[in-house]
Design an enzyme around this catalytic site. Structure first.
Site, short mmCIF file in Angstrom:
data_model
loop_
_atom_site.label_atom_id
_atom_site.label_comp_id
_atom_site.label_asym_id
_atom_site.label_seq_id
_atom_site.Cartn_x
_atom_site.Cartn_y
_atom_site.Cartn_z
CB SER A 150 4.88 -0.69 0.28
OG SER A 150 4.17 -1.72 -0.36
NE ARG A 151 7.42 5.22 -1.28
CZ ARG A 151 7.75 4.56 -2.38
NH1 ARG A 151 8.22 3.32 -2.30
NH2 ARG A 151 7.61 5.12 -3.55
CG HIS B 174 13.75 1.46 -2.13
ND1 HIS B 174 13.20 2.44 -1.35
CD2 HIS B 174 12.84 1.23 -3.11
CE1 HIS B 174 12.03 2.80 -1.84
NE2 HIS B 174 11.79 2.07 -2.92
CD GLU C 160 14.18 3.72 1.71
OE1 GLU C 160 14.25 4.00 0.51
OE2 GLU C 160 13.62 2.70 2.14
CG ASP D 97 13.33 -3.61 -1.44
OD1 ASP D 97 14.54 -3.92 -1.55
OD2 ASP D 97 12.74 -2.88 -2.27
CB CYS E 249 -0.93 0.00 1.22
SG CYS E 249 -0.08 -0.16 2.80
N PRO E 250 0.33 2.38 -0.42
CG PRO E 250 -1.14 4.06 -1.12
CD PRO E 250 -1.01 2.57 -0.99
#
Length: 344
Positions: free
Chosen positions: A230-231, A292, A260, A255, A202-203
């Site tokens: 995702s984030r 990422h 980050e 990831d 999801c965003p």
């Protein structure tokens, strides 16, 4: 020929953008620097910029870009939570690459899950030292396990298809469910309670910031596996670390990481990392952190370059901008213009 400033350049960026640039009336000035208040002056003399997910497009940077005559920001990614849209509205248009390869992201999520479950990262290191012991490498069958998928956009749907191919039971949560699906939608709390594995697709919004935190970890099954491609800020990192230490979370594949921006995509192998939470996460045997890289496939890089250049071309030629995002677009009801015309 219009000049474009390209920030946070990596070798693979230059390779793919240079492959297609001859088809466009652009001159790209590549900068390895990330975009921020200290580097924005590098865009002087340019008419547009290309930015990435860890560039800082805050109010001050937007103001400086506007002062430099920059009228278009082309994000070469899907995410846009690093942009101050209030500052940009009515000044600078923002376009993005909404979907470069859902397969790349979904496949990397499954790679993280398989690695953690079957402990191939540990086996690889062992056998290089001719240690062929199987002790501590026991995994579990994915077949029959319940996976909770948070977010059922294009990436989430592809990931669900992969999971179903493994014979997993899928439950999903999305505040905007799609119809005619072959999986079950449940509430977020129920998903946390029943899932053996939870994967985030999801965003990052105000509503999803720290979606996984102490309270949500407490609701989960003991030994749950967490996957996030995702984030980073979807997960409260310190709470995840505590949940791993208490064995509430059995494993985590990350990831992305919420802090980050100053670390990922760079080589810090000879530096003492000051982020104690990340350092501890990386050190745990049941955590796999990748930098990422879920998007990093040839197909995705090709699509990113082509879409970004086409977005810029459409802007400078006065065409509609189907990939534009603005202050109004971020509202729950979306932009009323539906991208049949420019946002402003």
């Amino acid at each position: 020929m219009r000049k474009i400033a390209f920030f946070d350049t990596k070798p693979y960026d230059k390779e793919w953008f240079d492959t297609f640039i001859m088809n466009y009336d652009f001159e790209i000035k590549y900068f390895e620097n990330k975009l921020n208040e200290d580097t924005v002056a590098l865009a002087k003399g340019c008419e547009g910029i290309v930015a990435f997910v860890n560039d800082n497009l805050n109010e001050q940077v937007i103001k400086q870009l506007d002062d430099l005559g920059i009228s278009i920001i082309a994000m070469r990614c899907a995410g846009y939570n690093n942009i101050d849209f209030k500052a940009a509205f009515n000044k600078i248009h923002v376009v993005r690459v909404p979907a470069y390869s859902p397969y790349a992201i979904a496949e990397h999520a499954m790679a993280l899950l398989l690695t953690l479950n079957r402990k191939t990262h540990k086996a690889y290191n062992r056998t290089r030292d001719f240690n062929f012991s199987l002790s501590g490498l026991t995994g579990f069958d994915l077949h029959g396990k319940t996976i909770g998928v948070v977010g059922t956009g294009k990436i989430g749907q592809v990931f669900i298809d992969i999971c179903k191919g493994f014979g997993m039971k899928v439950v999903a949560y999305d505040p905007y469910p799609i119809s005619n699906v072959d999986f079950e939608y449940v509430g977020f709390e129920q998903l946390c309670q029943v899932a053996d594995i939870i994967s985030l697709h999801c965003p990052l919004t105000e509503q999803t910031h720290h979606l996984l935190k102490k309270e949500t970890f407490d609701q989960m099954k003991d030994g749950v596996v967490i996957i996030n491609t995702s984030r980073g800020a979807l997960i409260e990192s310190e709470s995840l670390l505590e949940a791993l230490k208490s064995h509430k979370v059995g494993a985590a594949g990350l990831d992305v990481y919420e802090e980050e921006s100053e670390l990922f995509f760079e080589d810090f192998s000879n530096v003492i990392i000051q982020d104690d939470v990340l350092a501890r996460l990386v050190s745990l045997p049941n955590v796999v952190v990748t930098s990422h890289q879920a998007f990093l496939t040839q197909e995705a890089l090709k699509h990113i370059a082509e879409t970004t250049l086409n977005n810029l071309k459409a802007y400078f030629e006065g065409e509609p901008l189907p990939n534009e995002i603005c202050y109004q677009c971020k509202k729950l009801n979306g932009c009323k213009k539906n991208h049949t015309e420019r946002c402003f």
